[in-house]
Structures are given as structure tokens and as C-alpha cells.
Design an enzyme around this catalytic site. Structure first.
Site, PDB file in Angstrom:
ATOM      1  N   SER A  79       0.835  -1.194   0.000  1.00  0.00           N
ATOM      2  CA  SER A  79       0.000   0.000   0.000  1.00  0.00           C
ATOM      3  C   SER A  79       0.877   1.254   0.000  1.00  0.00           C
ATOM      4  O   SER A  79       1.686   1.452  -0.893  1.00  0.00           O
ATOM      5  CB  SER A  79      -0.951  -0.054   1.203  1.00  0.00           C
ATOM      6  OG  SER A  79      -1.894   0.979   1.174  1.00  0.00           O
ATOM      7  N   HIS A 126      -2.487  -1.254  -4.293  1.00  0.00           N
ATOM      8  CA  HIS A 126      -3.946  -1.306  -4.397  1.00  0.00           C
ATOM      9  C   HIS A 126      -4.493   0.112  -4.336  1.00  0.00           C
ATOM     10  O   HIS A 126      -3.754   1.077  -4.186  1.00  0.00           O
ATOM     11  CB  HIS A 126      -4.559  -2.202  -3.313  1.00  0.00           C
ATOM     12  CG  HIS A 126      -4.364  -1.704  -1.907  1.00  0.00           C
ATOM     13  ND1 HIS A 126      -4.852  -2.372  -0.801  1.00  0.00           N
ATOM     14  CD2 HIS A 126      -3.741  -0.595  -1.396  1.00  0.00           C
ATOM     15  CE1 HIS A 126      -4.545  -1.708   0.301  1.00  0.00           C
ATOM     16  NE2 HIS A 126      -3.873  -0.630  -0.033  1.00  0.00           N
TER      17      HIS A 126
END
Length: 213
Positions: A114, A139
Site C-alpha cells: 500500500s 492497491h
């Protein structure tokens, strides 16, 4: 094992869990003790470990600014092992990395997921690395909000705006086109170190440290 012995052992384990190793440096003026992270900071090494949040981000930013003041022409080495975290905290680190004069070399140890992956790829071009068994995950940003319908709509629009900006920056740093980034960040996208290099998130995978001859 008696109950008292078990309690003593548990206490020792907890104490060891919070222990920071100390190193002794010898000089003409005598000995000086450093915690290991302060000693490595002298070598221009910064650790970004754990969830990305405001307090940790402030420490990382402060260390980068200090090292820039010490020597604006020498690289800073940022070691990352993070599951991700706050976008705003991460962006404060990102903006500082781009703002300061020294190149920031990034090295993933363990995982960079992330926001951790975003900061990994934000290092200086040609100086972004992973160790061979590291994992990288990209993501879209996560968000959750409760409240009145209008407020929920406002926050949803903000998350979409953040998503668009992060995708633009990922495209810039990886060399991928925006459509590819949008598709590949739609869900959790895990990569090996070699796959991250192929994708453009990093520049190389380190098996062994390259020592100057």
C-alpha cells in the site's frame, strides 16, 4: 514450570521485545553509547518500519531534513518494512523525499504494501531496491466514513480524488501507462521482488551488498 517462573519468563520476553540494542563507539575523547538506530542515522540510514501514521511520518521527515542539512550532496538510504497506512502521513514523507536535495535510495526488507509500496517506488531513479524475499503490494486507497448522506458523498469524492492522484504518481514513477495502473490497483496486487522490478516499482533486486573496492 512453576507459576512464578512462568511469570518471570513472560516478563523477560516482554522486556526483550522493547529492547533497543546499544553500540559503543571509541574515540580520542573516550567512549560514547548510541542506540543502534541513532548510530545508523550517522551512516545516513533511516528505517520506516510498521504502519505509516503521523508520528512515524514526522520522525522520518525530521531525519531526512537533518541529513540534508548535514550533507546535501550525499544519498540517504531509506529501509522500508511496512504494511502501509495513512495516505496523508505517507504523502508528507513522499513530498519531503522529492523536496530535499539528496537522492533518497529506497530498500524493501520484508514487505512494502500500500503506502509502503508507494514510498518504495518514490525513491531516486536507479536507486530503488528489494531484497530477494521481499513482497510488494499495490492497491487503491481504503476509506470508511459514517454520517449524513451529504458528508458521505463528500468523503467518497475525496477518496476518488486521492485514488486518481496516487495512480498518476505511480504511473510517473513506474513508467506504466495510467490505464495499466488503474487496472492493476483495483484490487490487492501482490508481487515478488523480481516482479516488482519488471513492473517498474523498483530498479533491482539485491542478493548481496555491493561493496566498494
Amino acid at each position: 514450570m512453576s507459576r512464578n517462573s512462568y511469570i518471570q519468563q513472560s516478563s523477560d520476553i516482554q522486556a526483550a521485545g522493547g529492547l533497543v540494542p546499544m553500540v559503543i563507539e571509541q574515540s580520542a575523547r573516550g567512549e560514547r553509547a548510541y542506540d543502534i538506530y541513532s548510530r545508523l542515522l550517522k551512516e545516513r540510514v533511516i528505517f520506516l518500519v510498521g504502519p505509516v501514521e503521523d508520528y512515524m511520518a514526522n520522525l522520518v521527515v525530521a531525519q531526512m531534513l537533518f541529513l540534508e542539512a548535514e550533507n546535501p550532496d550525499k544519498d540517504i538510504h531509506l529501509y522500508i518494512n511496512s504494511p502501509g497506512g495513512s495516505v496523508t502521513a505517507g504523502m508528507s514523507i513522499y513530498d519531503t523525499m522529492q523536496f530535499i536535495k539528496p537522492d533518497v535510495s529506497t530498500i524493501c526488507i520484508g514487505q512494502a504494501c500500500s503506502m509502503g509500496a508507494f514510498l518504495l517506488t518514490a525513491g531516486a531513479k536507479g536507486k530503488r531496491h528489494c531484497l530477494p524475499n521481499s513482497r510488494v503490494m499495490i492497491h487503491q486507497p481504503l476509506g470508511g466514513f459514517q454520517g449524513q448522506a451529504t458528508d458521505i458523498q463528500i468523503h467518497a469524492q475525496e477518496i476518488l480524488s486521492i485514488k486518481a492522484r496516487l495512480n498518476e504518481l505511480l504511473a510517473y514513477h513506474t513508467g506504466q501507462d495510467l490505464e495499466t495502473i488503474q487496472r492493476d490497483t483495483e484490487r490487492d496486487n501482490f508481487m515478488s521482488a523480481s516482479r516488482a522490478a519488471e513492473y517498474g516499482l523498483i530498479d533491482s533486486v539485491y542478493d548481496k551488498r555491493q561493496l566498494a573496492s
